[in-house]
Design a protein around this motif. Structure first.
Motif: not given
Length: 201
Positions: A1-24
């Protein structure tokens, strides 16, 4: 995971119910088959009740140059949801937010422009500010303060050209967002809810 504002910006991937399933990596997540991910939209008002509208930077990959709500963004992996909203609004617009509340906790949408898709669970928030905008030109082309009633009327009657998510949100928001009570944070998608250990009894 990247800290906010440092390195690559990442987003949280979700399943259809809104649970986190990964990052990209944000830089590569938007394409013709964009996976569902966590975002937010914020509507910022001044103390005279005017809404701050923003025009997306012309260089943005998704929906460049369109007028939309005050700010949109993505909380970083592991970042508390409301902290992510405050951070992105500060980074994009230079604003400090007061009275930040969730109004549409389960809003989601899918939209396409020029072959690039947005596909987000995107809770909608409202806030006030006493500060003046300082724009990040990579994110925001220009801004304007406008009467909420006039803006809302133009969106609803189709005479105001805005981003597709903004149109859907204005249709779903209360007539007077500033007077509307906030929704409980436990109504957010599971990936955006506070850690129970962080909630005071």
């Amino acid at each position: 995971m990247s800290a906010p504002g440092h390195g690559r910006e990442q987003v949280v991937l979700l399943d259809e119910a809104g649970h986190a399933v990964g990052v990209a990596d944000k830089a590569g997540v938007h394409h013709a088959d964009t996976p569902l991910h966590l975002a937010f939209s914020c509507y910022v008002f001044d103390h005279a009740g005017r809404i701050l509208l923003s025009r997306r930077a012309l260089g943005k990959r998704t929906f460049p140059g369109l007028w939309t709500n005050s700010a949109c963004g993505h909380p970083a992996p592991g970042e508390p949801f409301l902290d992510g909203v405050r951070r992105r609004v500060r980074e994009e617009l230079g604003l400090e937010l007061d009275d930040l509340r969730v109004l549409l906790p389960s809003f989601g949408y899918r939209a396409e422009m020029q072959g690039v898709v947005e596909h987000e669970l995107c809770p909608v928030l409202v806030a006030t500010t006493a500060t003046e905008p300082r724009l990040d030109p990579d994110e925001v082309e220009e801004v304007a303060w406008e009467s909420w009633a006039d803006f809302r009327a133009g969106v609803l009657d189709g005479s105001r050209d805005v981003s597709p998510w903004c149109r859907l949100q204005v249709e779903a928001l209360p007539e007077d967002p500033l007077a509307a009570p906030g929704r409980p944070l436990d109504e957010l998608p599971p990936a955006a809810r506070p850690d129970p250990a962080q909630i005071s009894p």
